[in-house]
Scaffold this motif. Structure first.
Motif, PDB file in Angstrom:
ATOM      1  N   ASP A 194       0.812  -1.214   0.000  1.00 32.87           N
ATOM      2  CA  ASP A 194       0.000   0.000   0.000  1.00 32.87           C
ATOM      3  C   ASP A 194       0.849   1.268   0.000  1.00 32.87           C
ATOM      4  OD1 ASP A 194      -2.034  -1.778   0.133  1.00 32.87           O
ATOM      5  OD2 ASP A 194      -2.957  -0.994   1.960  1.00 32.87           O
ATOM      6  N   ILE A 252       2.199   2.159  -3.459  1.00 28.31           N
ATOM      7  CA  ILE A 252       1.160   2.616  -4.391  1.00 28.31           C
ATOM      8  C   ILE A 252       0.688   4.015  -4.028  1.00 28.31           C
ATOM      9  CG2 ILE A 252      -1.150   2.156  -5.276  1.00 28.31           C
ATOM     10  CD1 ILE A 252       1.016   0.269  -6.301  1.00 28.31           C
ATOM     11  N   ILE A 280      -1.907   7.511  -6.733  1.00 27.41           N
ATOM     12  CA  ILE A 280      -2.782   6.664  -7.538  1.00 27.41           C
ATOM     13  C   ILE A 280      -4.154   7.285  -7.761  1.00 27.41           C
ATOM     14  CG2 ILE A 280      -3.605   5.376  -5.518  1.00 27.41           C
ATOM     15  CD1 ILE A 280      -2.886   3.875  -8.976  1.00 27.41           C
ATOM     16  N   VAL A 284      -2.881   2.553 -15.162  1.00 27.62           N
ATOM     17  CA  VAL A 284      -1.814   1.769 -14.545  1.00 27.62           C
ATOM     18  C   VAL A 284      -1.526   0.575 -15.444  1.00 27.62           C
ATOM     19  CG1 VAL A 284      -1.082   0.426 -12.540  1.00 27.62           C
ATOM     20  CG2 VAL A 284      -2.524   2.445 -12.220  1.00 27.62           C
ATOM     21  N   THR A 316      -0.761  -7.407  -7.124  1.00 30.16           N
ATOM     22  CA  THR A 316      -0.552  -5.966  -7.312  1.00 30.16           C
ATOM     23  C   THR A 316      -1.838  -5.293  -7.779  1.00 30.16           C
ATOM     24  OG1 THR A 316       1.776  -6.315  -7.872  1.00 30.16           O
ATOM     25  CG2 THR A 316       0.789  -4.227  -8.554  1.00 30.16           C
ATOM     26  N   ILE A 346      -3.991  -2.241  -5.919  1.00 31.39           N
ATOM     27  CA  ILE A 346      -4.334  -0.975  -6.578  1.00 31.39           C
ATOM     28  C   ILE A 346      -5.834  -0.745  -6.566  1.00 31.39           C
ATOM     29  CG2 ILE A 346      -4.316   0.232  -8.803  1.00 31.39           C
ATOM     30  CD1 ILE A 346      -1.633  -1.155  -9.359  1.00 31.39           C
ATOM     31  N   LYS A 347      -6.601  -1.758  -6.922  1.00 30.49           N
ATOM     32  CA  LYS A 347      -8.057  -1.612  -6.955  1.00 30.49           C
ATOM     33  C   LYS A 347      -8.634  -1.419  -5.555  1.00 30.49           C
ATOM     34  CE  LYS A 347      -9.183  -1.825 -11.323  1.00 30.49           C
ATOM     35  NZ  LYS A 347      -9.927  -0.731 -11.995  1.00 30.49           N
ATOM     36  N   CYS A 352      -6.801  -0.173 -15.062  1.00 28.73           N
ATOM     37  CA  CYS A 352      -5.615  -1.021 -14.917  1.00 28.73           C
ATOM     38  C   CYS A 352      -5.480  -1.971 -16.104  1.00 28.73           C
ATOM     39  CB  CYS A 352      -5.688  -1.841 -13.625  1.00 28.73           C
ATOM     40  SG  CYS A 352      -5.507  -0.852 -12.126  1.00 28.73           S
TER      41      CYS A 352
END
Length: 328
Positions: A168, A171, A176, A182, A202, A206-207, A215
């Motif tokens: 985390d 990112i 982000i 991405v 990963t 991100i989501k 993404c």
């Protein structure tokens, strides 16, 4: 109250503290020399000017103390001021070097918007970054990688962050929330299944932080494509499948490399799509193709729902929710 002020002062950055001390010294000696020799230094500003010049340089000679106490004040200022000024500029230089090293080593968070985040440094991302930074419309790129010790790209359009893409903290450093897209590349240093698992992990990270960001994920094994889509991938690139297409084409093209040559010629073009405009709805594919050719766009197909039609029948009519696939 004085104790609180002192504690607040100690909490200031070192550079600010030295600057405050230097200003207080200049102010004190400027007022003192004015009081000691009011004829030579008519105003307090003249005294402060003399104090700054005397402490930071050899002095201009426009103001010179003549009395014993005036010269004694000058000697003390020189001995004290040189140390303060040297400390200030030395600290300033050290801070600048430290900041530059931290920036190069990927320890500085990125602040911006509309940027592209690329996770993983390899030949594919290297080639991609090279093309993006040399394109007509350059977009800021944030490169995230855990194996690099410093930014491998000498470009002001590439910001490097050192760290793992599934953490985390890493990112969040890439800002982000304000990113446009991405791209998660596969780590071919691991076996294919492990590389796909890392990419999906990963993607989940991100989501989980920013669900709305688009993404694009590179997946090596066909079995993990559905898992990537379930994890929230907006687009999945099966690089092994693309490679096999090139190989099959090479086997059936008598070694002339036709597909490779076409792809090479299209490197400077961009494949994109847009929703059919009102004036294009109801027209045939052939009619719209000629309209776009006049605008130097090449229409190659139509995306209708989950189906994609490349080079469809020229009599096919464009419908309301169709997306036209074009090369710019």
């Amino acid at each position: 109250m004085p104790n609180r002020v002192y504690i607040s002062f100690l909490r200031l950055p070192l550079l600010v503290r030295i600057l405050v001390i230097a200003l207080l010294v200049f102010l004190s000696f400027g007022i003192s020399i004015h009081l000691l020799e009011p004829d030579t230094f008519p105003t307090i500003f003249d005294g402060i000017w003399w104090a700054i010049i005397t402490a930071s340089t050899v002095g201009y000679g426009d103001y010179v103390p003549h009395s014993f106490f005036g010269r004694l004040t000058a000697v003390i200022l020189i001995l004290l001021g040189v140390g303060i000024v040297s400390s200030y500029f030395g600290t300033l230089a050290a801070a600048a070097v430290t900041k530059q090293d931290a920036f190069s080593e990927g320890r500085i968070p990125y602040k911006g918007e509309g940027h592209i985040i690329i996770i993983g440094w390899n030949e594919r991302s290297k080639e991609l970054i090279s093309k993006l930074t040399n394109s007509k419309y350059v977009q800021m790129i944030v490169l995230i990688d855990e194996t690099l010790e410093a930014n491998p790209v000498k470009s002001r359009f590439v910001h490097f962050i050192q760290g793992k893409g599934h953490v985390d903290e890493t990112i969040i450093k890439s800002d982000i929330q304000n990113a446009e897209k991405v791209l998660i590349t596969a780590d071919r240093g691991n076996d294919e299944l492990q590389a796909d698992m890392n990419s999906i992990l990963t993607l989940l990270t991100i989501k989980g932080i920013c669900p709305q960001v688009k993404c694009i994920v590179e997946i090596l094994t066909a079995e993990q494509v559905n898992n990537a889509l379930r994890a929230g991938a907006d687009e999945v690139i099966q690089s092994n499948k693309l490679t096999s297409v090139f190989m099959v084409n090479s086997l059936h093209s008598n070694g002339d490399g036709l597909l490779s040559n076409i792809v090479h010629e299209l490197q400077d073009s961009r494949l994109s799509s847009y929703r059919a405009k009102e004036e294009e709805i109801g027209r045939t594919f052939n009619d719209v193709c000629h309209i776009l050719l006049k605008k130097r766009f090449l229409l190659i197909g139509i995306q209708r729902g989950d189906e994609t039609f490349l080079n469809p029948s020229h009599s096919l009519q464009i419908e309301e929710n169709d997306h036209l696939l074009i090369f710019k």
